[in-house]
Design a protein around this motif. Structure first.
Motif, PDB file in Angstrom:
ATOM      1  N   LEU A  32    -115.818-109.067  -8.550  1.00  0.00           N
ATOM      2  CA  LEU A  32    -115.642-108.838  -6.803  1.00  0.00           C
ATOM      3  C   LEU A  32    -116.772-107.475  -7.067  1.00  0.00           C
ATOM      4  O   LEU A  32    -116.775-107.820  -5.389  1.00  0.00           O
ATOM      5  N   ASP A  33    -116.368-106.051  -7.510  1.00  0.00           N
ATOM      6  CA  ASP A  33    -117.916-105.584  -7.492  1.00  0.00           C
ATOM      7  C   ASP A  33    -119.059-106.200  -6.959  1.00  0.00           C
ATOM      8  O   ASP A  33    -119.746-105.512  -5.645  1.00  0.00           O
ATOM      9  N   GLU A  34    -119.353-106.919  -7.553  1.00  0.00           N
ATOM     10  CA  GLU A  34    -120.557-107.703  -7.960  1.00  0.00           C
ATOM     11  C   GLU A  34    -120.854-108.706  -6.360  1.00  0.00           C
ATOM     12  O   GLU A  34    -121.893-108.732  -5.655  1.00  0.00           O
ATOM     13  N   LEU A  35    -119.932-109.175  -5.615  1.00  0.00           N
ATOM     14  CA  LEU A  35    -119.862-109.819  -4.415  1.00  0.00           C
ATOM     15  C   LEU A  35    -119.810-109.202  -3.710  1.00  0.00           C
ATOM     16  O   LEU A  35    -120.722-109.490  -2.767  1.00  0.00           O
ATOM     17  N   ALA A  36    -119.122-108.490  -3.513  1.00  0.00           N
ATOM     18  CA  ALA A  36    -119.082-107.205  -2.282  1.00  0.00           C
ATOM     19  C   ALA A  36    -120.444-106.511  -1.863  1.00  0.00           C
ATOM     20  O   ALA A  36    -120.734-106.111  -0.880  1.00  0.00           O
ATOM     21  N   GLU A  37    -121.282-106.030  -3.067  1.00  0.00           N
ATOM     22  CA  GLU A  37    -122.451-105.478  -2.825  1.00  0.00           C
ATOM     23  C   GLU A  37    -123.528-106.341  -2.838  1.00  0.00           C
ATOM     24  O   GLU A  37    -124.084-106.511  -1.594  1.00  0.00           O
ATOM     25  N   ALA A  38    -123.646-107.599  -3.097  1.00  0.00           N
ATOM     26  CA  ALA A  38    -124.148-108.957  -2.357  1.00  0.00           C
ATOM     27  C   ALA A  38    -123.730-109.222  -1.137  1.00  0.00           C
ATOM     28  O   ALA A  38    -124.355-109.775  -0.478  1.00  0.00           O
ATOM     29  N   GLY A  39    -122.607-108.885  -0.661  1.00  0.00           N
ATOM     30  CA  GLY A  39    -122.298-109.454   1.057  1.00  0.00           C
ATOM     31  C   GLY A  39    -121.210-109.903   1.085  1.00  0.00           C
ATOM     32  O   GLY A  39    -121.417-111.200   2.225  1.00  0.00           O
ATOM     33  N   ASP A  40    -121.088-110.690  -0.409  1.00  0.00           N
ATOM     34  CA  ASP A  40    -120.629-112.370  -0.554  1.00  0.00           C
ATOM     35  C   ASP A  40    -119.113-112.495  -0.369  1.00  0.00           C
ATOM     36  O   ASP A  40    -117.893-111.167  -0.891  1.00  0.00           O
ATOM     37  N   ASP A  41    -118.037-113.218   0.502  1.00  0.00           N
ATOM     38  CA  ASP A  41    -116.818-114.080   0.749  1.00  0.00           C
ATOM     39  C   ASP A  41    -116.689-113.911  -0.339  1.00  0.00           C
ATOM     40  O   ASP A  41    -116.975-114.859  -1.192  1.00  0.00           O
ATOM     41  N   PRO A  42    -115.280-113.741  -1.160  1.00  0.00           N
ATOM     42  CA  PRO A  42    -114.900-114.381  -2.585  1.00  0.00           C
ATOM     43  C   PRO A  42    -113.990-115.247  -2.479  1.00  0.00           C
ATOM     44  O   PRO A  42    -114.069-115.856  -3.262  1.00  0.00           O
ATOM     45  N   VAL A  43    -113.409-115.453  -1.056  1.00  0.00           N
ATOM     46  CA  VAL A  43    -113.441-116.932  -0.948  1.00  0.00           C
ATOM     47  C   VAL A  43    -113.991-117.625  -1.168  1.00  0.00           C
ATOM     48  O   VAL A  43    -113.980-118.917  -1.514  1.00  0.00           O
ATOM     49  N   THR A  44    -115.773-117.595  -0.296  1.00  0.00           N
ATOM     50  CA  THR A  44    -116.322-118.480  -0.936  1.00  0.00           C
ATOM     51  C   THR A  44    -117.926-119.065  -1.852  1.00  0.00           C
ATOM     52  O   THR A  44    -117.448-120.250  -2.268  1.00  0.00           O
ATOM     53  N   ALA A  45    -117.389-117.825  -2.727  1.00  0.00           N
ATOM     54  CA  ALA A  45    -118.194-117.440  -3.549  1.00  0.00           C
ATOM     55  C   ALA A  45    -116.710-118.303  -5.418  1.00  0.00           C
ATOM     56  O   ALA A  45    -117.290-118.935  -5.949  1.00  0.00           O
TER      57      ALA A  45
END
Length: 295
Positions: A32-45
């Motif tokens: 989740l930290d990696e997704l947050a840094e990339a600006g991605d939504d966790p639900v979408t990913a």
């Protein structure tokens, strides 16, 4: 958003052991930290939390260690490791697991999950036992929690010593559902009953263990010391007044044991919650505060 996603996934992992749950949540937190840094939504990913948790449970279903508490005989859980295992002990306090009854610490059957009881009673939330809260619990509260079973066991031993000379050579050995004794045994067997509460109380005094385990040890020792005290009290009363149904005291002690065990964990934990929220400069969630009376 990532913290909310993590909490939502954790709420669906109650079937896992605490060790497995911590392992998968640590991995998910890093993801989740990696997704947050990339600006991605966790639900979408990753998908909805419930679907993601279901996938984790399916993936881990065939990866349970041999001899674990998931073993069952005719549908009844069997545990052979006993309370010496920290993972086994943690079952009695697992707020993230919504199940009220979990495999017992040793033998066949179930025991009460005090964490689920506390959550359903509105005393805490499932995610209130994080590392920051545990670090915020005052040492005096931890000492008081460990002292509860010690006081109960010490009082039981002292009371038994006071009446020892007046007891007959044989006393009641076990009680039936009606409160009547099932048989007789030498009175020295009462020392073993008293030890049932004293030894766990001494075991709970260890300080060089994690805070949560210290509380779990205190809870387990409190339960055993209350049961020990009730059996000693019922046996002594039966010896002095044989016509009574004193065995009913042992049944009445069970809810007292559960309440006492719950208190020695919840009271320090709520103290840690207050300190953690004050340190963060925020007000505690409404679910952790006493409810206001309505006129």
């Amino acid at each position: 958003m990532t913290a909310e996603y993590l909490r939502a996934v954790r709420a669906h992992l109650g079937r896992l052991s605490r060790a497995d749950r911590r392992r998968v949540l640590d991995a998910l937190s890093a993801q989740l930290d990696e997704l947050a840094e990339a600006g991605d939504d966790p639900v979408t990913a990753l998908g909805e939390p419930a679907h993601y948790a279901a996938g984790l449970l399916d993936a881990l279903a065939g990866d349970l260690p041999e001899g674990s508490a998931s073993r069952r005989v005719f549908g009844i859980p069997v545990e052979t490791r006993g309370p010496v295992s920290a993972e086994v002990r943690s079952r009695v306090w697992d707020p993230a697991n919504p199940s009220l009854f979990v495999p017992r610490l040793f033998g066949i059957g179930w025991t009460v999950n005090l964490g689920a009881v506390a959550v359903r009673a509105g005393l805490i939330r499932p995610d209130d036992t994080d590392a920051e809260v545990l670090r915020s619990i005052p040492e005096r509260d931890l000492s008081a929690a460990r002292g509860v079973p010690l006081v109960i066991a010490g009082s039981t031993a002292a009371a038994l010593a006071l009446v020892w000379r007046s007891l007959p050579s044989s006393v009641a050995s076990g009680f039936g559902m009606t409160g009547r004794p099932r048989g007789e045994a030498p009175k020295w067997t009462l020392t073993g009953v008293a030890a049932l509460g004293a030894l766990p109380a001494l075991w709970a005094q260890r300080k060089n263990v994690p805070v949560e385990d210290r509380l779990v040890r205190a809870a387990s020792a409190t339960s055993l010391s209350v049961i020990s005290a009730s059996v000693v009290a019922a046996t002594v009363a039966q010896a002095r007044r044989p016509c009574g149904r004193w065995g009913l005291l042992t049944g009445a002690a069970l809810p007292v044991a559960v309440a006492g065990s719950l208190a020695v964990v919840v009271v320090p934990l709520r103290s840690g919650l207050r300190r953690a929220w004050h340190a963060a400069g925020a007000a505690p969630p409404q679910s952790t505060l006493p409810k206001e009376k309505t006129p």
